[in-house]
Scaffold this motif. Structure first.
Motif, PDB file in Angstrom:
ATOM      1  N   ILE A  16     -46.876   9.500  38.379  1.00 20.72           N
ATOM      2  CA  ILE A  16     -47.403  10.128  37.161  1.00 20.72           C
ATOM      3  C   ILE A  16     -46.879   9.409  35.927  1.00 20.72           C
ATOM      4  CG2 ILE A  16     -47.486  12.263  35.809  1.00 20.72           C
ATOM      5  CD1 ILE A  16     -47.136  13.796  38.445  1.00 20.72           C
ATOM      6  N   ASP A  17     -45.588   9.102  35.947  1.00 20.60           N
ATOM      7  CA  ASP A  17     -44.954   8.487  34.782  1.00 20.60           C
ATOM      8  C   ASP A  17     -45.161   6.974  34.817  1.00 20.60           C
ATOM      9  OD1 ASP A  17     -43.992  11.002  34.054  1.00 20.60           O
ATOM     10  OD2 ASP A  17     -42.217  10.760  35.318  1.00 20.60           O
ATOM     11  N   GLY A  18     -46.264   6.547  34.275  1.00 18.25           N
ATOM     12  CA  GLY A  18     -46.559   5.119  34.263  1.00 18.25           C
ATOM     13  C   GLY A  18     -47.872   4.840  33.579  1.00 18.25           C
ATOM     14  N   VAL A  19     -48.178   3.540  33.436  1.00 19.96           N
ATOM     15  CA  VAL A  19     -49.396   3.121  32.754  1.00 19.96           C
ATOM     16  C   VAL A  19     -49.936   1.870  33.436  1.00 19.96           C
ATOM     17  CG1 VAL A  19     -48.020   1.783  31.084  1.00 19.96           C
ATOM     18  CG2 VAL A  19     -50.355   2.475  30.497  1.00 19.96           C
ATOM     19  N   ASP A  53     -53.266  -6.585  28.021  1.00 21.55           N
ATOM     20  CA  ASP A  53     -51.971  -6.012  27.664  1.00 21.55           C
ATOM     21  C   ASP A  53     -50.842  -7.027  27.720  1.00 21.55           C
ATOM     22  OD1 ASP A  53     -52.653  -3.037  27.501  1.00 21.55           O
ATOM     23  OD2 ASP A  53     -53.430  -3.550  29.484  1.00 21.55           O
ATOM     24  N   TYR A  54     -50.940  -8.006  28.603  1.00 24.02           N
ATOM     25  CA  TYR A  54     -49.865  -8.980  28.755  1.00 24.02           C
ATOM     26  C   TYR A  54     -50.454 -10.341  29.104  1.00 24.02           C
ATOM     27  CZ  TYR A  54     -50.558  -8.705  33.812  1.00 24.02           C
ATOM     28  OH  TYR A  54     -51.114  -8.777  35.067  1.00 24.02           O
ATOM     29  N   LEU A  55     -49.641 -11.376  28.914  1.00 20.52           N
ATOM     30  CA  LEU A  55     -50.090 -12.734  29.186  1.00 20.52           C
ATOM     31  C   LEU A  55     -48.864 -13.613  29.438  1.00 20.52           C
ATOM     32  CD1 LEU A  55     -52.813 -14.389  29.137  1.00 20.52           C
ATOM     33  CD2 LEU A  55     -52.175 -15.069  26.814  1.00 20.52           C
ATOM     34  N   ALA A  56     -49.002 -14.511  30.402  1.00 16.90           N
ATOM     35  CA  ALA A  56     -47.955 -15.495  30.665  1.00 16.90           C
ATOM     36  C   ALA A  56     -48.551 -16.886  30.499  1.00 16.90           C
ATOM     37  CB  ALA A  56     -47.392 -15.320  32.075  1.00 16.90           C
ATOM     38  N   ILE A  57     -48.166 -17.570  29.431  1.00 16.14           N
ATOM     39  CA  ILE A  57     -48.561 -18.971  29.231  1.00 16.14           C
ATOM     40  C   ILE A  57     -47.487 -19.814  29.902  1.00 16.14           C
ATOM     41  CG2 ILE A  57     -48.986 -20.796  27.556  1.00 16.14           C
ATOM     42  CD1 ILE A  57     -50.034 -18.668  25.646  1.00 16.14           C
ATOM     43  N   THR A 218     -54.997  -9.342  36.841  1.00 19.09           N
ATOM     44  CA  THR A 218     -54.043  -8.555  37.635  1.00 19.09           C
ATOM     45  C   THR A 218     -53.728  -7.264  36.901  1.00 19.09           C
ATOM     46  OG1 THR A 218     -53.056 -10.583  38.534  1.00 19.09           O
ATOM     47  CG2 THR A 218     -51.805  -8.544  38.792  1.00 19.09           C
ATOM     48  N   TRP A 219     -53.933  -6.142  37.606  1.00 25.38           N
ATOM     49  CA  TRP A 219     -53.645  -4.805  37.080  1.00 25.38           C
ATOM     50  C   TRP A 219     -52.292  -4.360  37.629  1.00 25.38           C
ATOM     51  CZ3 TRP A 219     -57.659  -2.656  34.097  1.00 25.38           C
ATOM     52  CH2 TRP A 219     -58.908  -3.301  34.215  1.00 25.38           C
ATOM     53  N   VAL A 220     -51.399  -3.935  36.757  1.00 24.84           N
ATOM     54  CA  VAL A 220     -50.045  -3.553  37.164  1.00 24.84           C
ATOM     55  C   VAL A 220     -49.758  -2.135  36.700  1.00 24.84           C
ATOM     56  CG1 VAL A 220     -47.600  -4.146  37.041  1.00 24.84           C
ATOM     57  CG2 VAL A 220     -49.318  -5.964  36.944  1.00 24.84           C
ATOM     58  N   PHE A 221     -49.255  -1.297  37.623  1.00 24.41           N
ATOM     59  CA  PHE A 221     -48.848   0.066  37.268  1.00 24.41           C
ATOM     60  C   PHE A 221     -47.355   0.035  36.954  1.00 24.41           C
ATOM     61  CE2 PHE A 221     -47.428   4.424  38.204  1.00 24.41           C
ATOM     62  CZ  PHE A 221     -48.297   5.136  37.378  1.00 24.41           C
ATOM     63  N   SER A 226     -43.896  -2.333  28.770  1.00 32.23           N
ATOM     64  CA  SER A 226     -42.857  -3.278  28.385  1.00 32.23           C
ATOM     65  C   SER A 226     -42.842  -4.429  29.375  1.00 32.23           C
ATOM     66  CB  SER A 226     -41.484  -2.599  28.356  1.00 32.23           C
ATOM     67  OG  SER A 226     -41.051  -2.280  29.662  1.00 32.23           O
ATOM     68  N   LYS A 227     -42.300  -5.562  28.940  1.00 27.64           N
ATOM     69  CA  LYS A 227     -42.266  -6.733  29.808  1.00 27.64           C
ATOM     70  C   LYS A 227     -41.350  -6.515  31.007  1.00 27.64           C
ATOM     71  CE  LYS A 227     -41.614  -9.510  26.194  1.00 27.64           C
ATOM     72  NZ  LYS A 227     -41.387 -10.759  25.413  1.00 27.64           N
ATOM     73  N   GLN A 228     -40.213  -5.881  30.789  1.00 22.69           N
ATOM     74  CA  GLN A 228     -39.303  -5.653  31.907  1.00 22.69           C
ATOM     75  C   GLN A 228     -39.928  -4.728  32.943  1.00 22.69           C
ATOM     76  OE1 GLN A 228     -36.410  -7.369  32.284  1.00 22.69           O
ATOM     77  NE2 GLN A 228     -36.498  -6.500  34.338  1.00 22.69           N
ATOM     78  N   ALA A 229     -40.621  -3.692  32.477  1.00 25.93           N
ATOM     79  CA  ALA A 229     -41.275  -2.764  33.408  1.00 25.93           C
ATOM     80  C   ALA A 229     -42.396  -3.466  34.171  1.00 25.93           C
ATOM     81  CB  ALA A 229     -41.828  -1.563  32.644  1.00 25.93           C
ATOM     82  N   LEU A 230     -43.108  -4.381  33.535  1.00 20.90           N
ATOM     83  CA  LEU A 230     -44.153  -5.138  34.216  1.00 20.90           C
ATOM     84  C   LEU A 230     -43.574  -5.991  35.342  1.00 20.90           C
ATOM     85  CD1 LEU A 230     -46.390  -6.212  31.216  1.00 20.90           C
ATOM     86  CD2 LEU A 230     -47.291  -5.342  33.380  1.00 20.90           C
ATOM     87  N   LEU A 231     -42.460  -6.683  35.078  1.00 21.21           N
ATOM     88  CA  LEU A 231     -41.851  -7.509  36.117  1.00 21.21           C
ATOM     89  C   LEU A 231     -41.324  -6.670  37.271  1.00 21.21           C
ATOM     90  CD1 LEU A 231     -39.952 -10.179  33.978  1.00 21.21           C
ATOM     91  CD2 LEU A 231     -42.030 -10.508  35.332  1.00 21.21           C
ATOM     92  N   GLU A 232     -40.730  -5.535  36.965  1.00 16.71           N
ATOM     93  CA  GLU A 232     -40.242  -4.639  38.016  1.00 16.71           C
ATOM     94  C   GLU A 232     -41.392  -4.176  38.897  1.00 16.71           C
ATOM     95  OE1 GLU A 232     -38.301  -1.470  35.997  1.00 16.71           O
ATOM     96  OE2 GLU A 232     -36.617  -2.699  35.297  1.00 16.71           O
ATOM     97  N   ALA A 233     -42.511  -3.815  38.284  1.00 19.21           N
ATOM     98  CA  ALA A 233     -43.665  -3.332  39.044  1.00 19.21           C
ATOM     99  C   ALA A 233     -44.294  -4.452  39.857  1.00 19.21           C
ATOM    100  CB  ALA A 233     -44.691  -2.713  38.098  1.00 19.21           C
ATOM    101  N   LEU A 234     -44.288  -5.670  39.319  1.00 18.83           N
ATOM    102  CA  LEU A 234     -44.836  -6.815  40.063  1.00 18.83           C
ATOM    103  C   LEU A 234     -44.013  -7.067  41.314  1.00 18.83           C
ATOM    104  CD1 LEU A 234     -46.886  -9.123  40.189  1.00 18.83           C
ATOM    105  CD2 LEU A 234     -45.340 -10.485  38.764  1.00 18.83           C
ATOM    106  N   VAL A 235     -42.708  -7.021  41.206  1.00 21.40           N
ATOM    107  CA  VAL A 235     -41.838  -7.183  42.374  1.00 21.40           C
ATOM    108  C   VAL A 235     -42.113  -6.084  43.397  1.00 21.40           C
ATOM    109  CG1 VAL A 235     -39.449  -7.129  43.179  1.00 21.40           C
ATOM    110  CG2 VAL A 235     -40.023  -8.384  41.101  1.00 21.40           C
ATOM    111  N   ALA A 236     -42.310  -4.872  42.911  1.00 18.18           N
ATOM    112  CA  ALA A 236     -42.527  -3.724  43.796  1.00 18.18           C
ATOM    113  C   ALA A 236     -43.907  -3.705  44.426  1.00 18.18           C
ATOM    114  CB  ALA A 236     -42.294  -2.426  43.018  1.00 18.18           C
TER     115      ALA A 236
END
Length: 369
Positions: A16-19, A53-57, A218-221, A226-236
């Motif tokens: 529930i707590d996420g985007v 929402d995010y981008l990695a060049i 790529t859609w990430v929950f 935030s960037k840190q939350a995106l990386l954590e979710a990508l790992v997960a």
């Protein structure tokens, strides 16, 4: 070493707590020598216009001998008020390519200088710098040739050309089958900008009309925007990939305890109960109105079955019973009509009928492996 079946597992995280956040993990600007008509202002402006929402060049580092901080990151165009921009680069070495990703600036020069070290030394450096290493296009000529024990994620969809990714997906399945919980992502790997004027139309710029920002998306929950939350979710592995941003996001859920509530989502790992589990595939947003999509379910690297989504609910359910004494994973691939991407018109044909794919749901995996 074969990973053991764990006796206990951590409780499931909140659903529930996420985007949901969308973006592209692999792009090249004019700071890559083999790029054309692609200043960072153009890339970032396109991403802003498309609502990313995010981008990695991730420019190649070999052209500047590792000095990406003095080139890509120091470029005054490397800024945005709406898109989360990662610090990163594509480590370009004899053993292949790795996307280095970080929420904050890091010492990329050290990574470049140690690119040919033994893997265990690179692992120590990765941990010291607190960076994310993502295995790029593992089956191409510039394949990822390092140990997958280094990888925090893997690029299983590179560029809009879907057929070239089939061998890489097989490699990912092999890693999952071996007991690794390895989050998957996409990346356009775009090098060339879409032409703005007739004078800019060249063979390379025409190539950009088939592959640019968001092919794939790529859609990430993430727990937060935030960037840190995106990386954590990508790992997960809390992510899925669509061929373009106008196609639906695929979500894979499961009711593992039979209480009628979908309590598992992509990336989750539980102990099976020995009872049947109801799985649900949902297509969210985008796509072709009224279309029915084919859902191909992969279990432990093999085809489990194919199902057709309901045209109204855009979902489908299936049932299986994961064994209590075995590891099992399930993931899905979505095939069907491509939603048009007017800004990158030729990408549709290159993606063929592959619309989206999910990260897995896990049963009995050892998260420490």
């Amino acid at each position: 070493m074969i990973p053991p079946i764990p006796e206990t597992l951590p409780p499931l995280a909140s659903h529930i707590d996420g985007v949901w956040l969308k973006g592209d993990w692999h792009m090249h600007s004019r700071h890559s020598k083999d790029s054309s008509n692609n200043p960072q202002a153009k890339i970032i402006g396109f991403a802003e216009k498309m609502g990313f929402d995010y981008l990695a060049i991730t420019d190649h580092d070999v052209h500047v001998q590792g000095a990406v901080a003095q080139h890509t990151w120091a470029d005054p165009e490397f800024r945005s008020d709406t898109v989360l921009l990662f610090y990163g680069a594509e480590l370009t070495a004899c053993r292949g390519h790795i996307n280095i990703l970080s929420a904050e600036p890091y010492d990329h020069q050290r990574v470049f200088d140690h690119r040919d070290d033994r893997d265990w030394n690179i692992l120590k450096l990765k941990q010291e710098l607190a960076i994310h290493m993502s295995a790029n296009h593992p089956s191409t000529k510039n394949h990822y040739g390092y140990s997958f024990d280094l990888a925090d994620s893997v690029e299983i969809w590179n560029t809009s050309v879907w057929p070239k990714n089939v061998p890489g997906v097989r490699i990912w399945d092999d890693m999952l089958k071996s007991g690794r919980m390895l989050g998957a992502r996409g990346g356009s790997d775009s090098h060339h900008g879409v032409p703005d004027t007739p004078e800019q139309i060249t063979p390379l710029s025409i190539e950009a009309t088939g592959n640019y920002v968001g092919t794939p998306t790529t859609w990430v929950f993430a727990r937060s925007r935030s960037k840190q939350a995106l990386l954590e979710a990508l790992v997960a592995g809390r992510a899925s990939v669509s061929s373009n941003p106008y196609n639906p996001r695929v979500e894979l859920w499961a009711d593992h305890d039979g209480d009628g509530v979908m309590d598992m989502m992509m990336g989750d790992n539980v102990k099976p109960t020995g009872r049947p589990v109801t799985f649900e595939v949902r297509l969210v947003g985008g796509g072709i109105s009224g279309a029915c999509y084919k859902v191909r379910v992969i279990k432990n690297r093999d085809d489990f079955g194919s199902f057709i989504t309901d045209a109204d609910t855009r979902s489908v359910q299936f049932i299986d019973t994961p064994a209590t004494g075995e590891r099992n994973y399930y993931r899905v691939e979505i095939e069907g009509p491509q939603a048009p991407y007017p800004e990158v018109p030729n990408s549709m044909a290159q993606s063929q009928n592959m619309v989206a794919l999910s990260n897995p749901l896990y049963f009995n995996y050892d998260p420490s492996f």
